[in-house]
Enzyme design. Structure first.
Site, PDB file in Angstrom:
ATOM      1  N   TYR A 187       0.830  -1.203   0.000  1.00  0.00           N
ATOM      2  CA  TYR A 187       0.000   0.000   0.000  1.00  0.00           C
ATOM      3  C   TYR A 187       0.864   1.252   0.000  1.00  0.00           C
ATOM      4  O   TYR A 187       2.083   1.188   0.184  1.00  0.00           O
ATOM      5  CB  TYR A 187      -0.957  -0.002   1.204  1.00  0.00           C
ATOM      6  CG  TYR A 187      -0.303   0.318   2.537  1.00  0.00           C
ATOM      7  CD1 TYR A 187       0.471  -0.623   3.192  1.00  0.00           C
ATOM      8  CD2 TYR A 187      -0.466   1.569   3.134  1.00  0.00           C
ATOM      9  CE1 TYR A 187       1.056  -0.329   4.414  1.00  0.00           C
ATOM     10  CE2 TYR A 187       0.114   1.873   4.358  1.00  0.00           C
ATOM     11  CZ  TYR A 187       0.873   0.917   4.990  1.00  0.00           C
ATOM     12  OH  TYR A 187       1.465   1.214   6.193  1.00  0.00           O
ATOM     13  N   ARG A 238       8.118   4.286  -4.759  1.00  0.00           N
ATOM     14  CA  ARG A 238       8.182   3.336  -3.627  1.00  0.00           C
ATOM     15  C   ARG A 238       7.153   2.222  -3.821  1.00  0.00           C
ATOM     16  O   ARG A 238       7.419   1.070  -3.514  1.00  0.00           O
ATOM     17  CB  ARG A 238       7.949   4.075  -2.304  1.00  0.00           C
ATOM     18  CG  ARG A 238       8.136   3.184  -1.088  1.00  0.00           C
ATOM     19  CD  ARG A 238       8.116   3.955   0.210  1.00  0.00           C
ATOM     20  NE  ARG A 238       6.823   4.541   0.491  1.00  0.00           N
ATOM     21  CZ  ARG A 238       6.569   5.358   1.507  1.00  0.00           C
ATOM     22  NH1 ARG A 238       7.541   5.690   2.336  1.00  0.00           N
ATOM     23  NH2 ARG A 238       5.367   5.840   1.710  1.00  0.00           N
ATOM     24  N   ARG A 254      -7.902 -21.487  -2.231  1.00  0.00           N
ATOM     25  CA  ARG A 254      -6.800 -20.833  -1.535  1.00  0.00           C
ATOM     26  C   ARG A 254      -5.524 -21.672  -1.634  1.00  0.00           C
ATOM     27  O   ARG A 254      -5.534 -22.848  -1.247  1.00  0.00           O
ATOM     28  CB  ARG A 254      -7.189 -20.652  -0.061  1.00  0.00           C
ATOM     29  CG  ARG A 254      -6.082 -20.164   0.841  1.00  0.00           C
ATOM     30  CD  ARG A 254      -6.572 -20.143   2.282  1.00  0.00           C
ATOM     31  NE  ARG A 254      -5.532 -19.720   3.199  1.00  0.00           N
ATOM     32  CZ  ARG A 254      -4.631 -20.529   3.749  1.00  0.00           C
ATOM     33  NH1 ARG A 254      -4.632 -21.823   3.448  1.00  0.00           N
ATOM     34  NH2 ARG A 254      -3.731 -20.053   4.581  1.00  0.00           N
ATOM     35  N   HIS A 313      -1.107 -21.185  -1.106  1.00  0.00           N
ATOM     36  CA  HIS A 313      -0.051 -20.239  -0.728  1.00  0.00           C
ATOM     37  C   HIS A 313       0.652 -19.691  -1.962  1.00  0.00           C
ATOM     38  O   HIS A 313       0.907 -18.503  -2.065  1.00  0.00           O
ATOM     39  CB  HIS A 313       0.987 -20.918   0.174  1.00  0.00           C
ATOM     40  CG  HIS A 313       0.545 -21.035   1.593  1.00  0.00           C
ATOM     41  ND1 HIS A 313      -0.516 -21.808   1.975  1.00  0.00           N
ATOM     42  CD2 HIS A 313       1.012 -20.461   2.725  1.00  0.00           C
ATOM     43  CE1 HIS A 313      -0.682 -21.712   3.285  1.00  0.00           C
ATOM     44  NE2 HIS A 313       0.236 -20.895   3.764  1.00  0.00           N
ATOM     45  N   LYS A 371       6.396  -1.874   1.818  1.00  0.00           N
ATOM     46  CA  LYS A 371       5.208  -1.304   2.482  1.00  0.00           C
ATOM     47  C   LYS A 371       4.078  -2.334   2.396  1.00  0.00           C
ATOM     48  O   LYS A 371       3.102  -2.191   1.650  1.00  0.00           O
ATOM     49  CB  LYS A 371       4.842   0.052   1.848  1.00  0.00           C
ATOM     50  CG  LYS A 371       4.095   0.945   2.843  1.00  0.00           C
ATOM     51  CD  LYS A 371       4.230   2.398   2.483  1.00  0.00           C
ATOM     52  CE  LYS A 371       3.327   3.308   3.295  1.00  0.00           C
ATOM     53  NZ  LYS A 371       3.336   3.125   4.737  1.00  0.00           N
ATOM     54  N   GLU A 384      12.297   2.217  14.088  1.00  0.00           N
ATOM     55  CA  GLU A 384      11.407   3.316  13.680  1.00  0.00           C
ATOM     56  C   GLU A 384      10.135   3.226  14.498  1.00  0.00           C
ATOM     57  O   GLU A 384      10.016   2.362  15.368  1.00  0.00           O
ATOM     58  CB  GLU A 384      11.100   3.222  12.176  1.00  0.00           C
ATOM     59  CG  GLU A 384      10.406   1.929  11.783  1.00  0.00           C
ATOM     60  CD  GLU A 384      10.116   1.795  10.287  1.00  0.00           C
ATOM     61  OE1 GLU A 384       9.987   2.815   9.600  1.00  0.00           O
ATOM     62  OE2 GLU A 384      10.017   0.648   9.828  1.00  0.00           O
ATOM     63  N   LEU A 411      11.054   1.310   6.952  1.00  0.00           N
ATOM     64  CA  LEU A 411      10.475   1.789   5.702  1.00  0.00           C
ATOM     65  C   LEU A 411      11.215   3.076   5.327  1.00  0.00           C
ATOM     66  O   LEU A 411      11.446   3.933   6.182  1.00  0.00           O
ATOM     67  CB  LEU A 411       8.983   2.097   5.865  1.00  0.00           C
ATOM     68  CG  LEU A 411       8.350   2.558   4.564  1.00  0.00           C
ATOM     69  CD1 LEU A 411       8.038   1.359   3.680  1.00  0.00           C
ATOM     70  CD2 LEU A 411       7.096   3.366   4.801  1.00  0.00           C
TER      71      LEU A 411
HETATM   72  N1  PDD Z   1       3.011   5.182   7.366  1.00  0.00           N
HETATM   73  N2  PDD Z   1       7.665   3.902   8.796  1.00  0.00           N
HETATM   74  C1  PDD Z   1       6.569   3.136   8.700  1.00  0.00           C
HETATM   75  C2  PDD Z   1       6.597   1.754   9.262  1.00  0.00           C
HETATM   76  C3  PDD Z   1       5.406   3.642   8.066  1.00  0.00           C
HETATM   77  O1  PDD Z   1       4.312   2.882   7.965  1.00  0.00           O
HETATM   78  C4  PDD Z   1       5.426   4.965   7.556  1.00  0.00           C
HETATM   79  C5  PDD Z   1       4.239   5.548   6.864  1.00  0.00           C
HETATM   80  C6  PDD Z   1       6.597   5.733   7.721  1.00  0.00           C
HETATM   81  C7  PDD Z   1       6.696   7.143   7.190  1.00  0.00           C
HETATM   82  O2  PDD Z   1       6.706   7.168   5.793  1.00  0.00           O
HETATM   83  P1  PDD Z   1       6.235   8.452   4.971  1.00  0.00           P
HETATM   84  O3  PDD Z   1       7.068   9.586   5.432  1.00  0.00           O
HETATM   85  O4  PDD Z   1       6.511   8.085   3.554  1.00  0.00           O
HETATM   86  O5  PDD Z   1       4.759   8.672   5.261  1.00  0.00           O
HETATM   87  C8  PDD Z   1       7.699   5.152   8.314  1.00  0.00           C
HETATM   88  C9  PDD Z   1       1.798   5.530   6.661  1.00  0.00           C
HETATM   89  C10 PDD Z   1       1.503   6.988   6.744  1.00  0.00           C
HETATM   90  C11 PDD Z   1       0.667   4.645   7.131  1.00  0.00           C
HETATM   91  O6  PDD Z   1       0.925   3.476   7.378  1.00  0.00           O
HETATM   92  O7  PDD Z   1      -0.473   5.111   7.215  1.00  0.00           O
END
Ligand code: PDD
Length: 279
Positions: free
Chosen positions: A31, A50, A99, A101, A145, A177, A201
């Site tokens: 996403y 990304r 289903r 895997h 992501k 993070e 991320l």
């Molecule tokens: N989250 N780290 C993680 C694990 C994240 O899920 C996100 C973003 C960030 C920050 O990334 P960015 O600056 O590109 O928004 C860092 C989004 C906003 C979410 O999951 O809703």
């Protein structure tokens, strides 16, 4: 509400997804989350790049990334979003019946986009927020992501239950993070943040902040920070598309610096604000 689903604008009432969609069965998808400033998507090229990286890394064949920006703007129009928009976009690998895997290379991905009016909380950026730390129980490919967010969901819930804004994740004694934010700390006027790797991320806001540090001649060190040393830092802040640059004033009930947003953090916030207005 109008959403984009499987090549169509549809109302929420009409929207249908198969229970055999691999997003539903396996969280098999990726996403993006983005936003507008002055009704223009912020760093949309970076977000779509990304997205492509995430898709490639999990081997989803999707060739429509170039057309997404136009669809998002149309969706903002159709939903009559006033003010700024928040955009959520997810692509799953599609349907597998029965289903299994494993997947087939010819799967038809399911694309879902929704927009809503963004609720800004400027007081958090002005006053700073409190956070807790929590063990990082996520997988080892956090650079993707992925839709599979259960460890992040549980850690964020812990933060909410503790009455704070975010949980900062710690793996083997080192900060990685936040559950949905990148983490920065400042000591002796040097900004520290975790290097790009499979442990985090690669945030778009993180990238913008590093560019701003460069423009402002603020020294940066991309290195891992020991969790036990964090309270010895002068300032901390988190970044994300929604949070922008948000000061962290307390970690696990221990005050950071003087308990107020730090000077370097405020300089970066001001530079970020300037960037928004010239969009
Ligand atoms: N989250 N780290 C993680 C694990 C994240 O899920 C996100 C973003 C960030 C920050 O990334 P960015 O600056 O590109 O928004 C860092 C989004 C906003 C979410 O999951 O809703």
């Amino acid at each position: 509400m109008i959403i984009w689903l499987n090549n169509n604008f549809v109302s929420l009432e009409e929207a249908k997804v198969s229970p055999f969609d691999r997003g539903f069965l396996f969280a098999d998808g990726v996403y993006e989350a983005m936003r507008t400033y002055n009704r223009k998507l912020f760093r949309v090229e970076d977000h779509l790049q990304r997205l492509n990286r995430s898709l490639n890394l999990i081997e989803i064949n999707f060739t429509g990334t170039d057309g997404l920006e136009k669809i998002i703007y149309e969706l903002i129009e159709k939903n009559n979003v006033k003010g700024e928009a928040f955009v959520y976009l997810q692509i799953t690998r599609g349907v597998s019946i029965p289903r299994t895997h494993h997947f087939s290379q010819s799967q038809n991905p399911t694309v879902f986009i929704t927009v809503n009016e963004l609720e800004d909380e400027p007081e958090k950026r002005a006053n700073g927020v409190k956070v807790i730390t929590d063990e990082d129980l996520r997988w080892l490919r956090c650079n993707i992501k992925s839709l599979a967010l259960l460890p992040a969901v549980l850690s964020k819930q812990k933060a909410v239950n503790a009455g704070v804004e975010e949980a900062i994740l710690v793996r083997n004694g080192f900060i990685t993070e936040g559950t949905h934010t990148n983490f920065f700390a400042v000591k002796n006027n040097i900004v520290y943040t975790v290097p790009e790797s499979n442990y985090i991320l690669s945030g778009i806001t993180r990238k913008v902040v590093l560019q701003l540090c460069n423009e402002l001649d603020i020294k940066v060190k991309e290195e891992f920070i020991k969790a036990e040393e964090i309270t010895s830092f002068d300032e901390c802040f988190i970044t994300s598309t929604i949070e922008e640059v948000t000061p962290v004033i307390e970690i696990d009930e221990q005050i950071i610096g003087n308990g107020k947003p730090g000077e370097i953090t405020k300089r970066l916030q001001a530079a970020f604000d300037k960037l928004k207005t010239i969009l």
